[in-house]
Design a protein around this motif. Structure first.
Motif, PDB file in Angstrom:
ATOM      1  N   ARG A  11       0.823  -1.217   0.000  1.00  0.00           N
ATOM      2  CA  ARG A  11       0.000   0.000   0.000  1.00  0.00           C
ATOM      3  C   ARG A  11       0.854   1.262   0.000  1.00  0.00           C
ATOM      4  O   ARG A  11       0.382   2.334  -0.378  1.00  0.00           O
ATOM      5  CB  ARG A  11      -0.946  -0.019   1.197  1.00  0.00           C
ATOM      6  CG  ARG A  11      -1.974  -1.147   1.091  1.00  0.00           C
ATOM      7  CD  ARG A  11      -3.041  -1.071   2.147  1.00  0.00           C
ATOM      8  NE  ARG A  11      -4.019  -2.144   1.976  1.00  0.00           N
ATOM      9  CZ  ARG A  11      -5.115  -2.294   2.692  1.00  0.00           C
ATOM     10  NH1 ARG A  11      -5.383  -1.410   3.659  1.00  0.00           N
ATOM     11  NH2 ARG A  11      -5.943  -3.289   2.477  1.00  0.00           N
ATOM     12  N   LEU A  12       2.093   1.138   0.442  1.00  0.00           N
ATOM     13  CA  LEU A  12       2.986   2.290   0.415  1.00  0.00           C
ATOM     14  C   LEU A  12       3.455   2.624  -1.003  1.00  0.00           C
ATOM     15  O   LEU A  12       3.802   3.770  -1.283  1.00  0.00           O
ATOM     16  CB  LEU A  12       4.214   2.035   1.296  1.00  0.00           C
ATOM     17  CG  LEU A  12       4.030   2.169   2.814  1.00  0.00           C
ATOM     18  CD1 LEU A  12       5.308   1.768   3.523  1.00  0.00           C
ATOM     19  CD2 LEU A  12       3.634   3.584   3.180  1.00  0.00           C
ATOM     20  N   LEU A  17       4.815   6.526  -5.236  1.00  0.00           N
ATOM     21  CA  LEU A  17       4.787   6.945  -6.641  1.00  0.00           C
ATOM     22  C   LEU A  17       4.088   8.295  -6.805  1.00  0.00           C
ATOM     23  O   LEU A  17       4.469   9.104  -7.664  1.00  0.00           O
ATOM     24  CB  LEU A  17       4.095   5.876  -7.490  1.00  0.00           C
ATOM     25  CG  LEU A  17       4.821   4.531  -7.596  1.00  0.00           C
ATOM     26  CD1 LEU A  17       3.981   3.541  -8.376  1.00  0.00           C
ATOM     27  CD2 LEU A  17       6.183   4.715  -8.267  1.00  0.00           C
ATOM     28  N   PHE A  18       3.070   8.540  -5.993  1.00  0.00           N
ATOM     29  CA  PHE A  18       2.365   9.825  -6.058  1.00  0.00           C
ATOM     30  C   PHE A  18       3.308  10.970  -5.694  1.00  0.00           C
ATOM     31  O   PHE A  18       3.344  12.011  -6.361  1.00  0.00           O
ATOM     32  CB  PHE A  18       1.156   9.812  -5.118  1.00  0.00           C
ATOM     33  CG  PHE A  18       0.462  11.141  -4.987  1.00  0.00           C
ATOM     34  CD1 PHE A  18      -0.256  11.679  -6.049  1.00  0.00           C
ATOM     35  CD2 PHE A  18       0.537  11.858  -3.801  1.00  0.00           C
ATOM     36  CE1 PHE A  18      -0.889  12.907  -5.930  1.00  0.00           C
ATOM     37  CE2 PHE A  18      -0.094  13.085  -3.680  1.00  0.00           C
ATOM     38  CZ  PHE A  18      -0.813  13.614  -4.747  1.00  0.00           C
ATOM     39  N   LEU A  22       4.728  14.284  -7.760  1.00  0.00           N
ATOM     40  CA  LEU A  22       4.742  15.671  -7.277  1.00  0.00           C
ATOM     41  C   LEU A  22       6.141  16.284  -7.376  1.00  0.00           C
ATOM     42  O   LEU A  22       6.287  17.463  -7.710  1.00  0.00           O
ATOM     43  CB  LEU A  22       4.251  15.728  -5.830  1.00  0.00           C
ATOM     44  CG  LEU A  22       2.781  15.329  -5.579  1.00  0.00           C
ATOM     45  CD1 LEU A  22       2.445  15.445  -4.092  1.00  0.00           C
ATOM     46  CD2 LEU A  22       1.828  16.203  -6.403  1.00  0.00           C
ATOM     47  N   MET A  23       7.172  15.474  -7.120  1.00  0.00           N
ATOM     48  CA  MET A  23       8.540  15.967  -7.234  1.00  0.00           C
ATOM     49  C   MET A  23       8.893  16.282  -8.688  1.00  0.00           C
ATOM     50  O   MET A  23       9.523  17.309  -8.989  1.00  0.00           O
ATOM     51  CB  MET A  23       9.519  14.940  -6.658  1.00  0.00           C
ATOM     52  CG  MET A  23       9.450  14.793  -5.128  1.00  0.00           C
ATOM     53  SD  MET A  23      10.471  13.436  -4.521  1.00  0.00           S
ATOM     54  CE  MET A  23      12.109  14.033  -4.981  1.00  0.00           C
ATOM     55  N   PRO A  32       8.460  11.991   1.184  1.00  0.00           N
ATOM     56  CA  PRO A  32       8.436  11.564   2.591  1.00  0.00           C
ATOM     57  C   PRO A  32       8.345  10.057   2.775  1.00  0.00           C
ATOM     58  O   PRO A  32       8.611   9.555   3.863  1.00  0.00           O
ATOM     59  CB  PRO A  32       7.179  12.257   3.136  1.00  0.00           C
ATOM     60  CG  PRO A  32       6.291  12.408   1.952  1.00  0.00           C
ATOM     61  CD  PRO A  32       7.208  12.658   0.789  1.00  0.00           C
ATOM     62  N   VAL A  33       7.961   9.355   1.727  1.00  0.00           N
ATOM     63  CA  VAL A  33       7.873   7.890   1.807  1.00  0.00           C
ATOM     64  C   VAL A  33       9.203   7.336   1.306  1.00  0.00           C
ATOM     65  O   VAL A  33       9.362   6.994   0.139  1.00  0.00           O
ATOM     66  CB  VAL A  33       6.693   7.336   0.980  1.00  0.00           C
ATOM     67  CG1 VAL A  33       6.500   5.854   1.246  1.00  0.00           C
ATOM     68  CG2 VAL A  33       5.421   8.101   1.314  1.00  0.00           C
ATOM     69  N   ALA A  34      10.162   7.261   2.210  1.00  0.00           N
ATOM     70  CA  ALA A  34      11.547   6.982   1.822  1.00  0.00           C
ATOM     71  C   ALA A  34      11.724   5.569   1.290  1.00  0.00           C
ATOM     72  O   ALA A  34      11.052   4.626   1.705  1.00  0.00           O
ATOM     73  CB  ALA A  34      12.462   7.200   3.020  1.00  0.00           C
TER      74      ALA A  34
END
Length: 266
Positions: A11-12, A17-18, A22-23, A32-34
């Motif tokens: 689920r992460l 990917l989202f 954005l980046m 933030p999701v390293a």
């Protein structure tokens, strides 16, 4: 109950990917999701980034002796098709897709082997696997029964329901059969993949080399095979004991020989 580690990891992925998107669009400077990064051989103190959630690897579940006997007791009351499918799933350590995709021309009764076609496997590796003599007897009985359903060549296992009569047995139908056996036997963790785990573990208990087990299972790398093999603490203790006995005998033999040589020299 909380979510399993593997489920959370899955689920992460879309969240990560989202933020990557954005980046790329210049709307964020960091994600933030390293992602975890590790370079083997880096000196102490070198930069090291951990993932947001540690990845846990658990041993696959296999039934104990009494649980397996309960499963077999229920399986004995199943139609011959279901019994032979369970037998082949264990004998040849087949995945669900490989089992349900077997065709009549994949079976070689003379040599008691199955051809697992590349297009039905997880990693697109074709292999030929054996099955036992007792399973061969059960399979012979099923083939005679199958002829009463359809004499056409093609899928080995056919549906016998009124809605899909003589059509290839679907993955979902087989999953329902196994789930029914699991619930009836009271061994609810039993699944379509359990027989594969159990088969590969039993081969390891019999002393098969890991490379031979990998070839039998259709794995490209032995790392995958090791994840399937579930040796209990008792199995490992027995292996250690046998290994120690062998080492002890060798050392004593060498020591005795050295003593004999010393006596002769006197």
């Amino acid at each position: 109950m909380g979510l399993a580690n593997a489920t959370i990891q899955q689920r992460l992925v879309p969240v990560r990917l989202f933020y990557d998107f954005l980046m790329e669009e210049g709307l964020r400077e960091s994600n933030p999701v390293a992602r975890g990064r590790y370079t083997p051989g880096r000196r102490a103190g070198a930069s090291h980034q951990r993932g947001l959630l540690p990845r846990l690897t658990k041993l696959p579940w296999i039934p104990g002796e009494q649980q397996w006997l309960r499963i077999l007791e229920v399986a004995r009351r199943e139609p011959v098709r279901n019994r032979v499918m369970l037998a082949l799933a264990y004998d040849a350590a087949l995945r669900r897709e490989e089992l349900c995709s077997l065709r009549t021309d994949d079976v070689d009764p003379a040599h008691r082997t199955l051809r697992i076609r590349a297009e039905t496997t997880k990693n697109r590796l074709e292999r030929v696997v054996p099955y036992s003599a007792s399973t061969g007897v059960l399979l012979s009985g099923y083939l005679a029964h199958r002829a009463t359903v359809s004499r056409a060549r093609g899928s080995l296992f056919l549906s016998e329901s009124r809605r899909n009569h003589a059509q290839p047995l679907s993955l979902w139908t087989w999953s329902k059969v196994v789930r029914r056996i699991a619930l009836t036997s009271g061994v609810e963790r039993f699944s379509t993949h359990t027989t594969r785990h159990l088969s590969l573990t039993d081969l390891a208990r019999m002393g098969w080399e890991v490379h031979a087990i990998a070839s039998f299972a259709g794995h490209r790398h032995t790392d995958s095979t090791l994840q399937y093999i579930h040796l209990s603490g008792r199995d490992l203790a027995d292996k250690l004991s046998r290994g120690m006995e062998h080492s002890h005998a060798w050392r004593i033999q060498a020591l005795t020989a050295a003593s004999d040589d010393a006596e002769v020299s006197r």
